[in-house]
Design an enzyme around this catalytic site. Structure first.
Site, PDB file in Angstrom:
ATOM      1  N   TRP A 246       0.284  -7.132 -13.033  1.00  0.00           N
ATOM      2  CA  TRP A 246       1.012  -8.165 -12.389  1.00  0.00           C
ATOM      3  C   TRP A 246       1.861  -8.943 -12.981  1.00  0.00           C
ATOM      4  CZ3 TRP A 246      -4.418  -7.256 -12.764  1.00  0.00           C
ATOM      5  CH2 TRP A 246      -5.067  -8.261 -13.575  1.00  0.00           C
TER       6      TRP A 246
ATOM      7  N   ARG B 169      -7.874   4.115  -4.976  1.00  0.00           N
ATOM      8  CA  ARG B 169      -8.923   4.503  -4.211  1.00  0.00           C
ATOM      9  C   ARG B 169      -8.813   6.187  -4.132  1.00  0.00           C
ATOM     10  NH1 ARG B 169      -9.517   5.672   1.307  1.00  0.00           N
ATOM     11  NH2 ARG B 169      -7.063   5.849   1.487  1.00  0.00           N
TER      12      ARG B 169
ATOM     13  N   HIS C 190       7.538  -6.963  -1.810  1.00  0.00           N
ATOM     14  CA  HIS C 190       7.293  -6.794  -0.701  1.00  0.00           C
ATOM     15  C   HIS C 190       8.315  -7.285   0.538  1.00  0.00           C
ATOM     16  CE1 HIS C 190       3.766  -4.768  -2.143  1.00  0.00           C
ATOM     17  NE2 HIS C 190       3.040  -5.741  -2.125  1.00  0.00           N
TER      18      HIS C 190
ATOM     19  N   SER D  91      -4.928   2.928   3.742  1.00  0.00           N
ATOM     20  CA  SER D  91      -4.954   2.347   2.511  1.00  0.00           C
ATOM     21  C   SER D  91      -5.299   0.804   2.768  1.00  0.00           C
ATOM     22  CB  SER D  91      -4.050   2.466   1.574  1.00  0.00           C
ATOM     23  OG  SER D  91      -4.156   1.965   0.373  1.00  0.00           O
TER      24      SER D  91
ATOM     25  N   GLY E 198      -5.516   8.023  -3.501  1.00  0.00           N
ATOM     26  CA  GLY E 198      -4.347   8.454  -3.976  1.00  0.00           C
ATOM     27  C   GLY E 198      -3.904   9.896  -3.445  1.00  0.00           C
TER      28      GLY E 198
ATOM     29  N   LYS F 271       0.827  -1.083  -0.072  1.00  0.00           N
ATOM     30  CA  LYS F 271      -0.166  -0.148  -0.004  1.00  0.00           C
ATOM     31  C   LYS F 271       0.911   1.195   0.071  1.00  0.00           C
ATOM     32  CE  LYS F 271      -3.265  -1.145  -0.634  1.00  0.00           C
ATOM     33  NZ  LYS F 271      -3.732  -1.753  -2.059  1.00  0.00           N
TER      34      LYS F 271
HETATM   35  P1  A3P Z   1      -4.871   4.744  -1.351  1.00  0.00           P
HETATM   36  O1  A3P Z   1      -5.670   3.746  -0.972  1.00  0.00           O
HETATM   37  O2  A3P Z   1      -4.569   5.579  -0.295  1.00  0.00           O
HETATM   38  O3  A3P Z   1      -5.772   5.708  -2.465  1.00  0.00           O
HETATM   39  P2  A3P Z   1      -0.023  -0.370  -3.638  1.00  0.00           P
HETATM   40  O4  A3P Z   1       0.261  -0.524  -5.063  1.00  0.00           O
HETATM   41  O5  A3P Z   1       1.323  -0.557  -2.922  1.00  0.00           O
HETATM   42  O6  A3P Z   1      -1.061  -1.399  -2.983  1.00  0.00           O
HETATM   43  O7  A3P Z   1      -0.602   1.016  -3.134  1.00  0.00           O
HETATM   44  C1  A3P Z   1      -1.990   1.447  -3.313  1.00  0.00           C
HETATM   45  C2  A3P Z   1      -1.963   2.824  -3.032  1.00  0.00           C
HETATM   46  O8  A3P Z   1      -1.315   3.626  -3.822  1.00  0.00           O
HETATM   47  C3  A3P Z   1      -3.380   3.224  -3.032  1.00  0.00           C
HETATM   48  O9  A3P Z   1      -3.744   4.083  -2.172  1.00  0.00           O
HETATM   49  C4  A3P Z   1      -3.536   3.802  -4.682  1.00  0.00           C
HETATM   50  O10 A3P Z   1      -4.813   4.875  -4.753  1.00  0.00           O
HETATM   51  C5  A3P Z   1      -2.239   4.528  -4.564  1.00  0.00           C
HETATM   52  N1  A3P Z   1      -1.847   4.762  -6.026  1.00  0.00           N
HETATM   53  C6  A3P Z   1      -1.770   4.055  -6.927  1.00  0.00           C
HETATM   54  N2  A3P Z   1      -1.330   4.688  -8.077  1.00  0.00           N
HETATM   55  C7  A3P Z   1      -1.330   5.868  -7.922  1.00  0.00           C
HETATM   56  C8  A3P Z   1      -1.190   7.393  -8.546  1.00  0.00           C
HETATM   57  N3  A3P Z   1      -1.041   7.278  -9.591  1.00  0.00           N
HETATM   58  N4  A3P Z   1      -1.155   8.335  -7.973  1.00  0.00           N
HETATM   59  C9  A3P Z   1      -1.532   8.485  -6.478  1.00  0.00           C
HETATM   60  N5  A3P Z   1      -1.523   7.267  -5.844  1.00  0.00           N
HETATM   61  C10 A3P Z   1      -1.760   6.022  -6.355  1.00  0.00           C
END
Ligand code: A3P
Length: 287
Positions: free
Chosen positions: A72, A248, A99, A129, A250, A44
């Site tokens: 992926w 979500r 991770h 998140s 971001g 996250k």
């Molecule tokens: P939020 O849940 O706070 O929106 P991961 O990929 O490590 O699982 O992290 C997911 C988080 O990164 C989510 O946060 C997602 O919205 C955010 N994220 C992914 N792409 C993004 C982007 N282009 N700009 C900003 N946040 C991004």
């Protein structure tokens, strides 16, 4: 779908949907090339974002990978089952995400010159998140109440263990200039500047026009509209975007909409204690 028991691997809990003893053994025996690039994240913290950024930076802004290959498979997780399936299709320089903490990286990584980009995110936003992710992902445990989830997060009873252990593990002087640290918050604040740093670190020498083009394609809005990156290809029984979309909000600071003052005090005191005596300081104020 009932959430199955997590796998326990070197004291880390891993969801069995994507991980297996075979995939973990495959990762241990993986032959890392000097030209490989790993984006290292605690879950996250911007993993999927790096799966968008790395192919674009490494291929001079060519959109083909992000438009034709699901995230992926395009930049696979080192520890997940898909790596064995797609490894032969990865083109050099290969980009992967992981991770894993440092000490679980394969021996070949330690001997290689592969580069690492460690993306760090404010742990309070990581937790928020993650809470929503646990609600939408059927292969993860039900997060319970916010208080319950916070206790699990702070004691490391969540996938990939404690945030602090992960962050500390990647402070490795042995990695020298093979590792670059960047924060999620810096990437949100000025994505072109972050892309410039990443491109320079990887020796990609991109011009401003290409950096700008990549920034547009890696915006949250563009990624939300990209079916290869927004997890819409995943059946609803595994990821239910009606409960919470993967991409979500971001934004930095969403924790302010979720933490009570008691929760904040508890969270801060635990993280502070865990960081005591470390030679590096966190790039955010914990209060
Ligand atoms: P939020 O849940 O706070 O929106 P991961 O990929 O490590 O699982 O992290 C997911 C988080 O990164 C989510 O946060 C997602 O919205 C955010 N994220 C992914 N792409 C993004 C982007 N282009 N700009 C900003 N946040 C991004």
């Amino acid at each position: 779908m009932t959430s199955p028991e997590y796998i326990c691997y070197h004291d880390l809990l891993l969801p069995p949907e994507a991980h297996s003893l075979e995939s973990l053994e495959f990762a241990q025996n993986f032959s890392v090339n000097d030209t490989d690039v790993f984006a290292v994240t605690y879950p996250k913290s911007g993993t999927v974002w790096m799966q968008e950024i790395l192919p674009l930076v490494l291929n001079g802004g060519d959109l083909t990978p992000i438009q034709t290959i699901p995230n992926w498979d395009r930049v696979p997780w080192l520890e997940e089952k898909r790596l064995a399936v797609v490894v032969d299709q990865l083109t050099s320089p290969r980009a992967m995400v992981t991770h894993f903490p440092y000490h679980l990286m394969p021996p070949s990584f330690l001997k290689s010159k592969a580069k690492v980009i460690n993306v760090l995110r404010n742990p309070k936003d990581v937790m928020v998140s993650s809470y929503y992710f646990h609600q939408m992902a059927a292969f993860l445990e039900d997060p319970g109440t916010y208080d319950e989830f916070m206790e699990k997060f702070l004691t490391g009873k969540v996938m990939f263990g404690k945030w602090t252990d992960h962050v500390k593990s990647w402070r490795q002087p042995a990695l020298g200039d093979r590792i670059m640290y960047i924060t999620y918050e810096d990437m949100v604040q000025d994505l072109p500047a972050a892309l410039r740093r990443i491109s320079d670190f990887l020796g990609c020498n991109l011009n401003d026009e290409t950096i700008q083009k990549i920034a547009e394609h890696c915006s949250l809005k563009s990624m939300k509209g990209n079916n290869m990156s927004n997890f819409s290809l995943v059946p609803k029984q595994y990821m239910d975007a009606t409960k919470s979309p993967f991409l979500r909000k971001g934004v930095p600071g969403d924790w302010k909409n979720h933490f009570t003052s008691e929760q904040l005090a508890r969270f801060t005191s635990v993280i502070r204690k865990e960081m005591e005596g470390e030679s590096f300081s966190l790039p955010w104020s914990l209060d």
